[in-house]
Motif scaffolding. Sequence first.
Motif, PDB file in Angstrom:
ATOM      1  N   LEU B  54       0.827  -1.202   0.000  1.00 37.40           N
ATOM      2  CA  LEU B  54       0.000   0.000   0.000  1.00 37.40           C
ATOM      3  C   LEU B  54       0.858   1.248   0.000  1.00 37.40           C
ATOM      4  N   PRO B  56       1.999   5.030   1.001  1.00 35.94           N
ATOM      5  CA  PRO B  56       1.891   5.646   2.333  1.00 35.94           C
ATOM      6  C   PRO B  56       0.606   6.464   2.451  1.00 35.94           C
ATOM      7  N   ALA B 133     -23.952  12.440   5.846  1.00 33.88           N
ATOM      8  CA  ALA B 133     -23.303  11.203   6.291  1.00 33.88           C
ATOM      9  C   ALA B 133     -22.056  10.929   5.464  1.00 33.88           C
ATOM     10  N   VAL B 134     -22.160  11.120   4.146  1.00 32.92           N
ATOM     11  CA  VAL B 134     -21.004  10.835   3.296  1.00 32.92           C
ATOM     12  C   VAL B 134     -19.878  11.839   3.566  1.00 32.92           C
ATOM     13  N   ALA B 137     -18.188  10.871   6.680  1.00 33.67           N
ATOM     14  CA  ALA B 137     -17.314   9.713   6.480  1.00 33.67           C
ATOM     15  C   ALA B 137     -16.025  10.132   5.780  1.00 33.67           C
ATOM     16  N   LYS B 138     -16.135  11.070   4.836  1.00 33.98           N
ATOM     17  CA  LYS B 138     -14.959  11.397   4.046  1.00 33.98           C
ATOM     18  C   LYS B 138     -14.012  12.350   4.760  1.00 33.98           C
ATOM     19  N   MET B 141     -14.189  10.546   9.550  1.00 29.04           N
ATOM     20  CA  MET B 141     -13.988   9.135   9.912  1.00 29.04           C
ATOM     21  C   MET B 141     -12.632   8.686   9.384  1.00 29.04           C
ATOM     22  N   PRO B 142     -12.061   7.624   9.982  1.00 33.59           N
ATOM     23  CA  PRO B 142     -10.712   7.198   9.555  1.00 33.59           C
ATOM     24  C   PRO B 142     -10.681   6.889   8.065  1.00 33.59           C
ATOM     25  N   ASP B 143      -9.620   7.334   7.375  1.00 33.45           N
ATOM     26  CA  ASP B 143      -9.537   7.043   5.949  1.00 33.45           C
ATOM     27  C   ASP B 143      -8.344   6.159   5.617  1.00 33.45           C
ATOM     28  N   ALA B 144      -7.741   5.556   6.649  1.00 38.01           N
ATOM     29  CA  ALA B 144      -6.669   4.611   6.377  1.00 38.01           C
ATOM     30  C   ALA B 144      -7.310   3.280   6.006  1.00 38.01           C
ATOM     31  N   GLU B 145      -6.865   2.735   4.900  1.00 36.38           N
ATOM     32  CA  GLU B 145      -7.487   1.497   4.445  1.00 36.38           C
ATOM     33  C   GLU B 145      -7.079   0.322   5.320  1.00 36.38           C
ATOM     34  N   VAL B 146      -7.988  -0.621   5.433  1.00 37.79           N
ATOM     35  CA  VAL B 146      -7.789  -1.783   6.283  1.00 37.79           C
ATOM     36  C   VAL B 146      -7.643  -2.997   5.377  1.00 37.79           C
ATOM     37  N   VAL B 147      -6.789  -3.926   5.767  1.00 39.92           N
ATOM     38  CA  VAL B 147      -6.578  -5.120   4.953  1.00 39.92           C
ATOM     39  C   VAL B 147      -7.204  -6.322   5.632  1.00 39.92           C
TER      40      VAL B 147
END
Lengths: 569, 396
Positions: B54, B56, B133-134, B137-138, B141-147
């Motif tokens: 991913l 950085p 809401a969107v 979220a953008k 809310m956390p925007d680090a991707e999760v695997v």
Amino acid sequence: MSTNAYNRPAEALRSGDKPVTAPPSAGAKKLGGVAGWVDDRLGPAKGVNYLMKKVFPDHWSFMLGEIAMYSMIVCLLTGVFLTFWFIPSAGHTTYDGSYVPLQGVGMSEAYASSLKISFDIKGGLLIRQMHHWAALMFIVALSAHMLRVFFTGAFRKPRELNWVIGCILSMLALVEGFAGYSLPDDLLSGTGLRAAQGFMQSAPVIGSYLAYMVFDGPFPGEAIIPRLYAVHVLLLPAILVGLFTAHIVMVAVQKHTQYPGPGRTNSNVVGFPVMPVYAAKAGGFFFIVFGFIAVLSALVQINAIWVYGPYDTSAVTAGAQPDWYMGFADGALRLLPGWLEFEAFGYTLSLNVAIGALMLIPIMYGIMAAYPFIEAWVTGDKREHHLLDRPRNQPTRTALGVAALTFYGVLMFAAANDIMAIKLHMSINDITYFFRTAVFVLPVIAFWATRRVCLSLQRADRNKVLHGRETGRIVRTADGQFFEAHEPLDPYTRWKLAGFEGQQPLELTSGVDAHGVAAPSNGKWRTRLSRFYFQDVVQPVTPAELEAAHHDGHATEHLEAGETTKALH
Amino acid sequence: MSSDTDATPRGGSTAYGADDFAAEESWSTAVRLDDGHHVVGDGALPAHFENPGLPPHVERMADKSEKAAKRAERQVAGLFTLSILGTILFLVAYFAFDTAHRSWVPGLGNVSTTNLLFGIGLGLALLGIGLGAVHWAKTLMPDAEVVEERHPMRSSDAAREEFVGIMRDGGEKAQLFRRPLIKATLGGALGLFSLPLLVQLVGSLGPLPKNHLSLTMWNGEPDGHGGYTPYDKRPRLVTDPEAMPIKAEHVTIGSVYHVLPEGLLANEELGVEGLEHGQLEEKGKAVVLLMRLDPKDFKPTERGQKALSWGYQGIVAYSKICTHVGCPVGLYERTTHHLLCPCHQSTFDVTDGCRVIFGPAKRPLPQLKIDVDDEGYLIAAEPFHEAVGPSFWERG
């Protein structure tokens, strides 16, 4: 009172209790209360926890399916509202509502109640228009979603079954839509039903029996409106919701596919967990779709049934056309020539109607549903695929898809040949002859052009990886030579362009393996088709090629001698 | 080729397992550049690039500055407030305006006020929630991707074998394999039980068509069961909806009438009651287009001359129901004497016995042979000689 803990025997059981150190916050307590009550009885915490942590990849094209889902929900909701006022009856009545031009006109109760919804029920027109707009959007979105799934190869193993379910959903949505817009019993919808009756009559051998069964006798009869109503509000919605649920459950079980890119592999999912990000985005998107439909219905009129008047079997409106998603079938009917009707031994075989009206849709959806299995056979690929293809990296599939889309598009535009003739002041005959040719010629051209475009895009990708990004910076060397500086790609961008899997056509095998033991042969047809798919395919850049390119005399000429050059000859 | 597991940060690894590239060796050793440069690798470099993992994570404004986060918060709250205002707009409009109230709106024209305000109110109420809401979220809310790892879809071999074992065991315990009689009769019963339901449905949905598709009200009085009782006197042609009989001399050249058999519609003046039931059904078969042409306009072909002879002094009558799929053929081009069906554009030439000259229909529109009675009114001399409307198998 007393602090003696051992007064009663039962108290001894609690002797090991630890005092509660920090009471839960008010919010947590409340949640624990209700959720705890449910969990005590059904124990959903484990499964729900799993779902709430589930990761969904993010991409704009994944929202197409969402739009379809949300429009369907809006249809279900507004549809329930409409059932409270709509009267599904062909019974005769005289209109006495508030729409002046039709007052005193005899019509069916279905049409009268549709007019009542439009003019006399407060907000009824909005609900009706939202229902129609949502239905159109449902089919637009699910079609776009299917195209996304097709062109990115998301239908491959293990998702073939879900693709088949999707095909059935899409086909039933067409029927559901047709049943819906036939219900108001205005002149336009009645004309559609009249044509549908003609389609049924064209079925070989059983045609007239089929038509008499469906309409309970001669056309139009009084049975078709209540029957269509049952199909439209009960039978098809039940099947649609059932299949849709299976569709979604399968997506969750198999986990969503993702686009290739740095960090994304065939064995992981990279994205956002349901709680909170995906819940907020997807939940919010439902409201956006719903709200958009509401505003659209406020501003743009759709299906003004009061303009057409009540249905009369002897009357018709000029420019009669179905809703857009039935356009391709209507277009096929306009293009099929009359000589396809044959008479022999006192029987009539009306293929000029049957091909377009009865066979086109099942054949089209049959081919679509079979495609994943055909492609898997041709490529010999039996592995699971969770990474999507960029359409350019599958030139033949993409070209086949565009060819099919072109075929569909020609038929759809052919359904507007009369409108085109009027608006463009052209001969309707010429337009029709053009479409009759185009339906065969354009898909072939589209196939060829798309494949060439895909291959060119792949080569452009190769070029970019090999020679880097053009910076637009012109450099003059000491000896007066000019060149444009190219900037090598960073590993993330390079991976996007070169991180796909190269493909090879299947070889014709002899039917025996290296040890002389019989092994399944690929066969002539399979190898031929495989060559058709992959013979021109462009392979991804390899590190050795990149290294070679560095010695190609461009900006990176200054590569120090002594770096990895042994790969070069 | 070592990076299949955790060589890269945050779970990144190559896109494909090593096995997937087994077939690749043939070309990886003989690489090719498209501009003609030819390179042969010798194994010093890997066969393909490695997945770099991913990229950085880049922080957003709201992650870095509390001020930006505050601004995002206010924007989200603003959108939610917009939703509340939308709801209020809807409710106020609901009680303030009558359903019949109309307003002129630039670009839209004269539209229903309630429809407009309800739609905009509801739309804002919904869009406010959705966009809020969107946006939340953008921005916040956390925007680090999760695997998340995938696992192969298939069950383990052991589980598959166990399944086969359970089913086989169950079959054996039920003695399914040892008692073929049970197996055969159960199979038969299961195969047949849906027949009663199917027969009920198919058998009761509608009547048999008999020859009813081939007959019309020009044949006789409807008997109420789809059949027709022949007339004593040939029926007159009457207009729709006035139900007035037509005198031949009143039909001028170039005029077109939409015509029905006498007795279908009520005419109080003439004391005709009209059909109580089945008006639409009879109309759908019997409706006729009547037009007068100059007899010289008829083509000298056999078909054209027969058409003229089945008419009366250039007045001809044809079924209005298209022989393609049954739409009424609604458009008459007076100058060319062409009839055009608006549904699929089949075009019929009236001067040549309504032969199909263009479009998807095959057969000409059936002609109704007409005459005049002693009072000079047009009558149907004979019923249609063939079934009107779309083709069907046994129409002959």
